[in-house]
Design a protein around this motif. Structure first.
Motif, short mmCIF file in Angstrom:
data_model
loop_
_atom_site.label_atom_id
_atom_site.label_comp_id
_atom_site.label_asym_id
_atom_site.label_seq_id
_atom_site.Cartn_x
_atom_site.Cartn_y
_atom_site.Cartn_z
N PRO A 114 -61.26 -106.04 -6.80
CA PRO A 114 -62.14 -106.92 -7.59
C PRO A 114 -63.37 -106.19 -8.14
N GLY A 115 -63.89 -105.21 -7.37
CA GLY A 115 -65.03 -104.44 -7.85
C GLY A 115 -64.71 -103.67 -9.12
N VAL A 116 -63.53 -103.06 -9.18
CA VAL A 116 -63.12 -102.32 -10.37
C VAL A 116 -62.94 -103.28 -11.54
N LEU A 117 -62.31 -104.42 -11.29
CA LEU A 117 -62.10 -105.40 -12.37
C LEU A 117 -63.43 -105.93 -12.90
N LEU B 180 -64.93 -103.27 -15.09
CA LEU B 180 -64.32 -103.22 -16.42
C LEU B 180 -64.83 -104.35 -17.31
N LEU B 181 -64.99 -105.54 -16.73
CA LEU B 181 -65.52 -106.67 -17.51
C LEU B 181 -66.96 -106.41 -17.93
N MET B 182 -67.75 -105.84 -17.03
CA MET B 182 -69.14 -105.53 -17.38
C MET B 182 -69.20 -104.47 -18.48
N ALA B 183 -68.27 -103.50 -18.43
CA ALA B 183 -68.27 -102.42 -19.41
C ALA B 183 -67.92 -102.91 -20.80
N TRP C 266 -69.93 -98.27 -14.69
CA TRP C 266 -69.82 -99.61 -14.12
C TRP C 266 -68.65 -99.75 -13.16
N VAL C 267 -67.53 -99.12 -13.46
CA VAL C 267 -66.38 -99.19 -12.55
C VAL C 267 -66.71 -98.50 -11.24
N GLY D 297 -67.05 -100.81 -8.08
CA GLY D 297 -65.95 -100.49 -7.18
C GLY D 297 -66.47 -100.00 -5.84
N GLY D 298 -67.48 -99.14 -5.86
CA GLY D 298 -68.07 -98.65 -4.62
C GLY D 298 -68.72 -99.75 -3.81
N ILE D 299 -69.45 -100.63 -4.49
CA ILE D 299 -70.06 -101.76 -3.80
C ILE D 299 -68.98 -102.65 -3.20
N GLY D 300 -67.90 -102.89 -3.95
CA GLY D 300 -66.80 -103.70 -3.43
C GLY D 300 -66.15 -103.08 -2.21
#
Length: 74
Positions: free
Chosen positions: A29-32, A35-38, A47-48, A52-55
């Motif tokens: 979900p963090g990567v997704l 991608l939406l933020m980007a 942003w990924v 992603g790291g935070i997720g």
């Protein structure tokens, strides 16, 4: 007949299984979200990697909490 992948047998194996599942459950979900933020903010790699790291970190923390709660109840 022996299989290549065996069920986790001891507590350490089970803990690592929880951690691996937590990393995937938080990272995807963090990567997704990244991608939406980007799409609106640009710079997809930044942003990924950030989201992603935070997720992944959130997934690891939650997996540890669930594992310890389950281990405590047994």
């Amino acid at each position: 007949m022996s299989t290549q992948f065996e069920s986790p047998s001891n507590g350490s194996d089970q803990e690592f299984t929880y951690m691996a599942v937590g990393m995937i459950a938080g990272g995807v979900p963090g990567v997704l979200i990244g991608l939406l933020m980007a799409m609106s903010l640009g710079n997809a790699a930044m942003w990924v990697s950030i989201t992603g790291g935070i997720g992944i970190v959130i997934g690891l923390v939650v997996a540890q909490m669930i594992f310890r709660k389950k281990k405590k109840n047994l």
